[in-house]
Design an enzyme around this catalytic site. Structure first.
Site, PDB file in Angstrom:
ATOM      1  N   HIS A  20     -17.852  41.901  25.107  1.00 49.37           N
ATOM      2  CA  HIS A  20     -16.405  42.170  25.001  1.00 49.37           C
ATOM      3  C   HIS A  20     -16.134  43.514  24.312  1.00 49.37           C
ATOM      4  O   HIS A  20     -15.179  43.648  23.547  1.00 49.37           O
ATOM      5  CB  HIS A  20     -15.681  41.059  24.237  1.00 49.37           C
ATOM      6  CG  HIS A  20     -15.732  39.718  24.903  1.00 49.37           C
ATOM      7  ND1 HIS A  20     -14.742  39.238  25.723  1.00 49.37           N
ATOM      8  CD2 HIS A  20     -16.676  38.742  24.869  1.00 49.37           C
ATOM      9  CE1 HIS A  20     -15.055  38.035  26.164  1.00 49.37           C
ATOM     10  NE2 HIS A  20     -16.229  37.701  25.666  1.00 49.37           N
ATOM     11  N   ASN A  49     -11.170  32.867  27.100  1.00 52.72           N
ATOM     12  CA  ASN A  49     -11.430  33.696  28.275  1.00 52.72           C
ATOM     13  C   ASN A  49     -10.384  33.410  29.347  1.00 52.72           C
ATOM     14  O   ASN A  49      -9.591  32.472  29.207  1.00 52.72           O
ATOM     15  CB  ASN A  49     -12.818  33.391  28.859  1.00 52.72           C
ATOM     16  CG  ASN A  49     -13.946  34.040  28.063  1.00 52.72           C
ATOM     17  OD1 ASN A  49     -13.721  34.927  27.251  1.00 52.72           O
ATOM     18  ND2 ASN A  49     -15.161  33.589  28.304  1.00 52.72           N
ATOM     19  N   TYR A  79     -19.792  34.640  15.392  1.00 57.67           N
ATOM     20  CA  TYR A  79     -18.773  35.697  15.298  1.00 57.67           C
ATOM     21  C   TYR A  79     -18.780  36.369  13.935  1.00 57.67           C
ATOM     22  O   TYR A  79     -18.813  37.592  13.815  1.00 57.67           O
ATOM     23  CB  TYR A  79     -17.379  35.142  15.636  1.00 57.67           C
ATOM     24  CG  TYR A  79     -17.248  34.812  17.110  1.00 57.67           C
ATOM     25  CD1 TYR A  79     -17.998  33.795  17.689  1.00 57.67           C
ATOM     26  CD2 TYR A  79     -16.387  35.525  17.936  1.00 57.67           C
ATOM     27  CE1 TYR A  79     -17.897  33.501  19.038  1.00 57.67           C
ATOM     28  CE2 TYR A  79     -16.282  35.230  19.292  1.00 57.67           C
ATOM     29  CZ  TYR A  79     -17.039  34.217  19.826  1.00 57.67           C
ATOM     30  OH  TYR A  79     -16.950  33.932  21.165  1.00 57.67           O
TER      31      TYR A  79
HETATM   32 FE1  HDE Z   1     -17.902  35.019  22.501  1.00 60.15          FE
HETATM   33  N1  HDE Z   1     -18.655  36.391  21.249  1.00 60.15           N
HETATM   34  N2  HDE Z   1     -19.622  33.976  22.384  1.00 60.15           N
HETATM   35  N3  HDE Z   1     -17.268  33.682  23.884  1.00 60.15           N
HETATM   36  N4  HDE Z   1     -16.235  36.028  22.669  1.00 60.15           N
HETATM   37  C1  HDE Z   1     -18.037  37.521  20.854  1.00 60.15           C
HETATM   38  O1  HDE Z   1     -17.929  38.302  18.639  1.00 60.15           O
HETATM   39  C2  HDE Z   1     -20.570  34.154  21.451  1.00 60.15           C
HETATM   40  C3  HDE Z   1     -17.934  32.606  24.349  1.00 60.15           C
HETATM   41  C4  HDE Z   1     -15.118  35.663  23.342  1.00 60.15           C
HETATM   42  O2  HDE Z   1     -11.698  40.621  21.380  1.00 60.15           O
HETATM   43  C5  HDE Z   1     -18.772  38.247  19.756  1.00 60.15           C
HETATM   44  O3  HDE Z   1     -16.682  39.806  17.484  1.00 60.15           O
HETATM   45  C6  HDE Z   1     -21.582  33.149  21.585  1.00 60.15           C
HETATM   46  C7  HDE Z   1     -17.054  31.734  25.046  1.00 60.15           C
HETATM   47  C8  HDE Z   1     -14.106  36.692  23.250  1.00 60.15           C
HETATM   48  O4  HDE Z   1     -12.930  40.799  19.579  1.00 60.15           O
HETATM   49  C9  HDE Z   1     -19.966  37.338  19.484  1.00 60.15           C
HETATM   50  C10 HDE Z   1     -21.212  32.384  22.635  1.00 60.15           C
HETATM   51  C11 HDE Z   1     -15.828  32.340  24.991  1.00 60.15           C
HETATM   52  C12 HDE Z   1     -14.681  37.690  22.474  1.00 60.15           C
HETATM   53  C13 HDE Z   1     -19.760  36.218  20.481  1.00 60.15           C
HETATM   54  C14 HDE Z   1     -19.991  32.897  23.128  1.00 60.15           C
HETATM   55  C15 HDE Z   1     -15.988  33.558  24.272  1.00 60.15           C
HETATM   56  C16 HDE Z   1     -15.999  37.253  22.122  1.00 60.15           C
HETATM   57  C17 HDE Z   1     -19.051  39.691  20.064  1.00 60.15           C
HETATM   58  C18 HDE Z   1     -21.983  31.214  23.211  1.00 60.15           C
HETATM   59  C19 HDE Z   1     -14.522  31.843  25.583  1.00 60.15           C
HETATM   60  C20 HDE Z   1     -14.057  39.015  22.109  1.00 60.15           C
HETATM   61  C21 HDE Z   1     -18.125  40.502  19.210  1.00 60.15           C
HETATM   62  C22 HDE Z   1     -21.955  30.051  22.376  1.00 60.15           C
HETATM   63  C23 HDE Z   1     -14.051  30.608  25.006  1.00 60.15           C
HETATM   64  C24 HDE Z   1     -13.229  38.908  20.887  1.00 60.15           C
HETATM   65  C25 HDE Z   1     -17.478  39.544  18.348  1.00 60.15           C
HETATM   66  C26 HDE Z   1     -12.569  40.213  20.591  1.00 60.15           C
HETATM   67  C27 HDE Z   1     -16.878  37.976  21.317  1.00 60.15           C
HETATM   68  C28 HDE Z   1     -20.586  35.178  20.548  1.00 60.15           C
HETATM   69  C29 HDE Z   1     -19.336  32.363  24.257  1.00 60.15           C
HETATM   70  C30 HDE Z   1     -14.877  34.443  24.050  1.00 60.15           C
HETATM   71  C31 HDE Z   1     -21.338  37.978  19.607  1.00 60.15           C
HETATM   72  C32 HDE Z   1     -22.811  33.007  20.719  1.00 60.15           C
HETATM   73  C33 HDE Z   1     -17.393  30.373  25.673  1.00 60.15           C
HETATM   74  C34 HDE Z   1     -12.713  36.670  23.869  1.00 60.15           C
HETATM   75  O5  HDE Z   1     -19.937  36.845  18.196  1.00 60.15           O
END
Ligand code: HDE
Length: 692
Positions: A82, A155, A369
């Protein structure tokens, strides 16, 4: 400050209440003399200090060193996923009191106005990548509530690729550019992604969504948002319900077609960002309703899917979405870095009344996160950055660390203490505080997946069954494109075999395109469909839709005026496009300013094209630019309006054929009925009945 007061100040100032909190951090640089970071005045910022005019630069030039040192450290790591995003401020209001479901204060009273900051994003691309790539979109909302920050980090698709967070690094390694050559940028169309997919059947459902038009949203203002993971709402009596969160855009859900998305990526990589920014600047806020699907604990095992499995959605026909409030995004950030880049979302940011479940993806996210933000934002104090600060006073014994912003007073920084009279104290009854839901848990410690997570094909088939013809065509074409970019033929065959478990026709058509063998003995596992899943059933509105009006000298001003006033009255907008900027002269010698040319703009930036009648048609007919403008508009199924003499342009679209859906012609120049017909076409959006 009481919440009611926030409401009052918002109405009075008609701007985002978050301003009140961020104001202290906002600095304008509209006047005054230049200074160093120490506040020392600078009279020359163009020449470094030298020994002689052509001599060596001197080490003692602290002004030079400070300026360049700061510049050298301006970049921070981009988000691991993202990375590319766009933000906006706004506010949220609940429609009615929800205290029977949750004790969350911000959901208790329609009069409460809760400031929000939202960040929309793509997932795979780097921070500077194009907006309109095929990808999932992030939809992260931070509510600055009176009881602390609450984030819905969602999402634009209701399901995820994997069932357990421990697989996330594998998924993202496969999706991101390949490690040997760092290609391709912001694209899933490459070998490693599809290799992961064919070896991981649980990805099938999200992959179907990724191949659908949902993966190329037309506008951030026109896409749904989903919290995906299952949460809990808990009321003051300690009773809970399972919940899924939805955002529903007021303007409906709309997408680009693939050719348009690819062209837009080249012509304007900021396509979605610009749309959001410009609409907010022009007073068209982005509006979304918050919906919830609520499930009683006794119904947890009532379905043929596991409600904790995030590769499954809860069909709206089984569990309806109740709309509980509205979010309005009406203010652009002042500074991209300070706000959109430094904002830190986390699904673990919850307030009393909202709690987690054992969804294994959610549990992993709760860890990840905050962890990633410590390295991205340079230490454990990023919550003190203005955009991340909660409204309530932060009161604890955490101290020090990189970039601490507060000057924490006093002798004690521990609990319990007597030296500070036991303060700050643990929240007492009547003082807002979080209590985890006391779920009883019993089980063996195992590294295993639940049997109830095993079915990977019924819901992808449900999605396929729910699609309209044009959505199905988009999906088939997308599979052919994506796999077509993979060199490994085994992957093609494995993917086709996987699709055989979803639907025979889908597998057959994708196999044809790839030159693979259609799988034998395939069957669609369900006959069920869900109307809520198809974009064909979404709302349509002319509001904020944009029309290109093509003119040259000699256009018919009366027809031009009739269309432009009808568009303005309907809340649509337009650009006047010609071969050069400046005034074009009408038949009646009046002039109209042309604000775009065929080199500065393109058909992909508009929802429709209109050409008024007049003698300008003679030159327009011979123009290759006009021809390609009309060609793209036609091929992208958009409305084309030709009135009076402009109807002669029809022959450019498809020689020999006149009646095409969405091509609105009227030789008579009766503009009253004509404008109504054109607006109707514009409102409909795309005309997929058109055969290309
Ligand atoms: Fe994320 N995800 N994600 N994700 N995600 C990040 O956090 C992660 C997942 C989502 O505009 C990271 O600050 C794991 C689902 C958004 O700043 C990180 C897993 C959904 C954003 C991270 C998921 C999301 C992130 C990278 C699997 C929808 C952007 C930078 C368990 C429900 C937020 C950060 C923004 C960002 C980890 C799966 C949505 C690495 C481990 C499912 C919208 O922490």
């Amino acid at each position: 400050m009481e919440i009611a007061e926030w409401g009052v100040s918002m109405k009075q100032q008609s701007k985002n209440p978050k301003d009140l909190d961020l104001d202290a951090a906002r600095v304008s640089h509209d006047s005054g003399y230049l200074t160093t970071n120490q506040g020392v005045g600078i009279s020359n910022t163009d020449d470094a200090l030298k020994a002689g005019k052509r001599g060596p630069t001197l080490m003692e030039d602290f002004i030079f060193r400070e300026k360049v040192t700061h510049f050298d450290h301006e970049r921070i790591p981009e988000r691991i996923v993202h990375a590319r995003g766009s933000g906006a401020h706004g506010y949220f209001q609940v429609y009615k009191n929800l205290t029977h479901l949750t004790k969350a204060h911000f959901l208790s009273d329609p009069k409460l106005v809760t400031p929000v900051f939202v960040r929309f994003s793509t997932v795979a691309g780097f921070r500077g990548s194009a907006d309109t790539v095929r990808d999932v979109r992030g939809f992260a909302v931070k509510f600055y509530t009176q009881e602390g920050n609450y984030d819905i980090v969602g999402n634009n698709m209701p399901v995820f690729f994997i069932q357990d967070a421990i697989k996330f690094p594998d998924l993202i390694h496969a999706l991101k550019p390949e490690p040997n050559n760092e290609m391709p940028q912001a694209a899933s169309a490459h070998d490693t992604f599809w290799d992961f997919v064919v070896n991981t059947p649980e990805t099938m459902h999200n992959v179907m969504w990724l191949m659908s038009p949902r993966a190329v949203p037309k506008s951030y203002r026109m896409m749904e948002g989903f919290g995906i993971n299952t949460f809990r709402l808990v009321n003051a009596k300690g009773e809970f319900k399972f919940v899924k969160f939805h955002w529903k855009p007021i303007l409906g859900v709309h997408s680009l077609v693939w050719d348009e998305a690819q062209k837009a990526a080249g012509k304007d990589p900021d396509f979605n960002r610009r749309d959001l920014w410009e609409n907010i600047e022009n007073g068209n806020p982005a509006e979304f309703e918050l919906g919830i699907q609520v499930l009683a604990p006794e119904d947890e095992f009532k379905f043929d899917f596991d409600i904790l499995d995030c590769t499954k959605l809860w069909p709206e026909e089984l569990i309806p979405v109740q709309k509980i409030g509205k979010m309005t995004l009406n203010q652009n950030p002042d500074n991209f870095f300070a706000e959109t880049e430094q904002v830190a979302f986390c699904p673990a940011n919850v307030v009393p009344g909202i709690d987690f479940t054992n969804d294994p993806m959610l549990q992993g996210r709760l860890f990840s996160y905050l962890d990633t933000q410590i390295s991205r934002l340079g230490g454990p104090n990023f919550q003190q950055l203005p955009i991340n600060r909660p409204l309530p006073k932060v009161n604890n014994n955490q101290r020090d660390g990189m970039h601490r912003m507060t000057i924490d007073k006093g002798q004690t920084s521990y609990y319990p203490n007597s030296l500070n009279m036991g303060e700050p104290h643990a929240a007492r009854a009547g003082e807002s505080h979080f209590e985890h839901y006391q779920e009883k848990v019993d089980g063996h410690i195992v590294r295993e997946r639940s049997e109830s997570f095993r079915d990977h094909y019924t819901q992808p088939a449900l999605f396929w069954n729910s699609m309209s013809d044009w959505e199905r065509k988009h999906i088939i074409d997308a599979f052919r494109f994506e796999l077509g970019k993979c060199k490994n033929k085994n992957t093609h065959q494995k993917l086709v075999d996987m699709l055989g478990n979803v639907d025979p026709e889908l597998a057959q058509k994708v196999a044809e395109g790839l030159g693979a063998t259609p799988p034998a003995n395939t069957a669609n596992p369900t006959t069920v469909s869900s109307a809520a899943l198809s974009m064909a059933n979404t709302a349509n509105s002319p509001k904020t839709r944009k029309v290109a009006i093509l003119i040259g000298n000699g256009f018919d001003k009366a027809q031009f005026d009739a269309i432009t006033s009808a568009l303005t009255a309907a809340g649509a907008c337009f650009d006047v496009v010609s071969c050069k900027l400046g005034p074009a002269t009408a038949q009646d010698n009046s002039t109209v300013e042309c604000t775009q040319t065929y080199t500065t703009t393109a058909a992909v930036f508009y929802d429709a094209v209109y050409i008024p009648g007049g003698s300008h048609i003679e030159s327009l007919k011979g123009s290759a630019d006009v021809q390609s403008f009309l060609g793209d508009t036609f091929n992208h199924y958009k409305t084309i309006g030709l009135s009076g003499e402009a109807t002669a342009m029809l022959t450019l679209l498809r020689p020999g054929q006149n009646a095409e859906p969405g091509v609105i012609c009227d030789l008579t120049g009766n503009m009253k009925s004509y404008t109504a017909a054109f607006l109707e076409g514009l409102t409909q959006g795309r005309h997929f009945q058109r055969k290309l």
